[in-house]
Design an enzyme around this catalytic site. Structure first.
Site, PDB file in Angstrom:
ATOM      1  N   TYR A 142       0.893   5.925  14.643  1.00 34.65           N
ATOM      2  CA  TYR A 142       1.606   7.059  14.049  1.00 34.65           C
ATOM      3  C   TYR A 142       1.707   8.230  15.027  1.00 34.65           C
ATOM      4  O   TYR A 142       2.529   9.118  14.849  1.00 34.65           O
ATOM      5  CB  TYR A 142       0.926   7.539  12.750  1.00 34.65           C
ATOM      6  CG  TYR A 142       1.027   6.557  11.599  1.00 34.65           C
ATOM      7  CD1 TYR A 142       1.647   5.333  11.749  1.00 34.65           C
ATOM      8  CD2 TYR A 142       0.493   6.858  10.355  1.00 34.65           C
ATOM      9  CE1 TYR A 142       1.732   4.428  10.709  1.00 34.65           C
ATOM     10  CE2 TYR A 142       0.580   5.960   9.297  1.00 34.65           C
ATOM     11  CZ  TYR A 142       1.193   4.744   9.486  1.00 34.65           C
ATOM     12  OH  TYR A 142       1.278   3.852   8.441  1.00 34.65           O
ATOM     13  N   LYS A 191      -6.755  -6.448  14.226  1.00 30.40           N
ATOM     14  CA  LYS A 191      -5.906  -7.612  14.512  1.00 30.40           C
ATOM     15  C   LYS A 191      -6.242  -8.036  15.942  1.00 30.40           C
ATOM     16  O   LYS A 191      -5.378  -8.109  16.832  1.00 30.40           O
ATOM     17  CB  LYS A 191      -4.435  -7.191  14.332  1.00 30.40           C
ATOM     18  CG  LYS A 191      -3.432  -8.318  14.388  1.00 30.40           C
ATOM     19  CD  LYS A 191      -3.464  -9.236  13.187  1.00 30.40           C
ATOM     20  CE  LYS A 191      -2.495 -10.391  13.393  1.00 30.40           C
ATOM     21  NZ  LYS A 191      -2.686 -11.488  12.453  1.00 30.40           N
ATOM     22  N   ASP A 223      -4.616  -9.344   8.163  1.00 26.05           N
ATOM     23  CA  ASP A 223      -3.874 -10.223   7.242  1.00 26.05           C
ATOM     24  C   ASP A 223      -4.845 -10.869   6.247  1.00 26.05           C
ATOM     25  O   ASP A 223      -4.576 -10.946   5.049  1.00 26.05           O
ATOM     26  CB  ASP A 223      -3.037 -11.276   8.001  1.00 26.05           C
ATOM     27  CG  ASP A 223      -3.685 -11.762   9.276  1.00 26.05           C
ATOM     28  OD1 ASP A 223      -4.774 -11.254   9.625  1.00 26.05           O
ATOM     29  OD2 ASP A 223      -3.131 -12.666   9.933  1.00 26.05           O
ATOM     30  N   ASP A 247      -3.597   2.885   6.025  1.00 23.12           N
ATOM     31  CA  ASP A 247      -2.537   3.387   5.158  1.00 23.12           C
ATOM     32  C   ASP A 247      -2.116   2.282   4.187  1.00 23.12           C
ATOM     33  O   ASP A 247      -2.025   2.480   2.969  1.00 23.12           O
ATOM     34  CB  ASP A 247      -1.350   3.796   6.052  1.00 23.12           C
ATOM     35  CG  ASP A 247      -0.341   4.661   5.325  1.00 23.12           C
ATOM     36  OD1 ASP A 247      -0.569   4.967   4.151  1.00 23.12           O
ATOM     37  OD2 ASP A 247       0.682   5.012   5.942  1.00 23.12           O
ATOM     38  N   ASP A 251      -3.361   1.596  -0.082  1.00 21.66           N
ATOM     39  CA  ASP A 251      -2.395   1.494  -1.184  1.00 21.66           C
ATOM     40  C   ASP A 251      -2.644   0.211  -1.977  1.00 21.66           C
ATOM     41  O   ASP A 251      -2.560   0.194  -3.211  1.00 21.66           O
ATOM     42  CB  ASP A 251      -0.950   1.490  -0.655  1.00 21.66           C
ATOM     43  CG  ASP A 251      -0.353   2.891  -0.608  1.00 21.66           C
ATOM     44  OD1 ASP A 251      -1.124   3.844  -0.382  1.00 21.66           O
ATOM     45  OD2 ASP A 251       0.874   3.030  -0.781  1.00 21.66           O
TER      46      ASP A 251
END
Ligand code: NAD
Length: 356
Positions: A142, A191, A223, A247, A251
């Site tokens: 970001y 990852k 994942d 992020d 959620d």
């Protein structure tokens, strides 16, 4: 005691949920004899419309002079046509960066009263879900270099994911410290099978963990983590992860706790000023209709009392009031089922305030 709080209501449902949180804070002030002084400031789309920029200098100054910041949400379709730097969301990214708020703490608790609002089966929920996502907030993709340029096959765009050791060490320490006060387990999500930045992340987290031998550390690919959160959420205590993965995963965690309207967050750094906000966005689809859930913002106020002001009893009082109202079957539409009593945003805020 006296506390100065910068209040950034923002866009969409931001103002309506913040208004309920301020009512609750006022009540706490009266009950425990604290003086909370609120100073409102502009951010996001609201600031763009009023003064032409997403984070005016006046807002930065008010935030820097405060003891803590309470924020609603920013963004909405009205400003979607603006370029990246000018968008409302950039105002929020900038204030986090300016105040060096690198640790985003997102507790995801499934209250037993809301079991029915959780989409998972009873046998998966077991005796409840209590996860704390610790998300790195001022680094990663970001904030990395980004651009759109002309390429051989038309336009091309890139965003760089980059972390240095210092950034990883400090967020890892935050996660281990939090785990120590909970169930002493950290799952670090990355990852590392594909990304170089994740390999440095994993190696550095392993180094930090040597100072926290009482805390169990596990690594998980993102994942797999997204799948495990649905398959067996009870295995998690603290999830430590990067800005973008955090992020997305928080959620997902929010949904297993019933609704995104239930989840508070705290953003903390090395300085003393913490920023507290619900994890949801500005929800333009329901803004102005008095039907948003204010509980995430009210619980963010509880986090503010606990983390910034060291007022544990007052924080607990708010959390107990929320549970009390839920156990009396009052629900906003997002957590409603046929056995409950439907209330508006304002009614939910007043009910919680009355229980304090
Ligand atoms: P969102 O979180 O605003 O909404 C997602 C869904 O959840 C919507 O259906 C919404 O109605 C519902 N919802 C959200 N909060 C709720 C609440 N308190 N009570 C009941 N229902 C609630 O996410 P989005 O739709 O992806 O984004 C909308 C805007 O918000 C975008 O401009 C986005 O950039 C911005 N955004 C801001 C923040 C922030 O300010 N921290 C975070 C996420 C998204």
């Amino acid at each position: 005691m006296d506390f100065n709080i910068a209040v950034l209501k923002g866009d969409g449902i931001g103002p309506e949920v913040i208004n309920q949180a301020l009512l609750v804070l006022d009540k706490i002030g009266k009950k425990y004899n604290h003086q909370f002084d609120f100073k409102e400031a502009l951010i996001g789309g609201q600031a763009i419309d009023t003064v032409g920029e997403n984070l005016p200098k006046e807002t930065i100054d008010i935030c820097k002079e405060s003891d803590a910041i309470l924020l609603g949400a920013v963004g909405g379709p009205k400003w979607d046509g603006l370029s990246g730097e000018k968008r409302p969301e950039k105002g929020l990214l900038k204030i986090r960066k300016i105040l060096n708020l690198y640790a985003n703490i997102r507790p995801a608790i499934l209250f037993k009263e809301l079991k029915k609002a959780c989409p998972l089966k009873d046998e998966i929920i077991g005796d409840g879900i209590d996860i704390c996502v610790v998300r790195e907030l001022t680094g990663g993709i970001y904030f990395g270099e980004k651009a759109t340029r002309e390429g051989k096959n038309g336009k091309e765009a890139y965003d760089v994911e980059s972390y240095n050791e210092q950034e990883i060490i400090r967020i890892a320490k935050t996660a281990f410290e939090i785990a120590r006060k909970r169930n002493k387990k950290v799952v670090s999500v990355d990852k590392a099978n594909v990304l170089e930045s994740s390999r440095l992340w994993r190696k550095t987290v392993n180094e930090v963990s040597k100072k926290y031998e009482d805390v169990i550390l596990e690594h998980m690919y993102v994942d797999n983590a997204s799948m495990q959160l649905i398959k067996n959420p009870q295995q998690f205590d603290v999830i430590l992860t990067s800005n973008m993965f955090g992020d997305i995963l928080s959620d997902e965690a929010s949904m297993i706790t019933g609704s995104i309207g239930m989840l508070p967050s705290a953003s903390l750094g090395e300085g003393n000023i913490g920023l507290y906000e619900p994890i949801h966005g500005s929800a333009p689809d329901i803004a102005g209709q008095n039907k948003s859930n204010p509980i995430a913002t009210i619980l963010s106020v509880a986090m503010m009392l606990r983390h910034s002001f060291d007022l544990e009893d007052e924080a607990k009082d708010i959390e107990n009031a929320v549970v009390n109202v839920l156990s009396n079957n009052y629900r906003t539409i997002d957590i409603m089922d046929d056995k409950n009593k439907l209330v508006t945003t304002n009614e939910m805020g007043s009910l919680i305030m009355e229980k304090i």
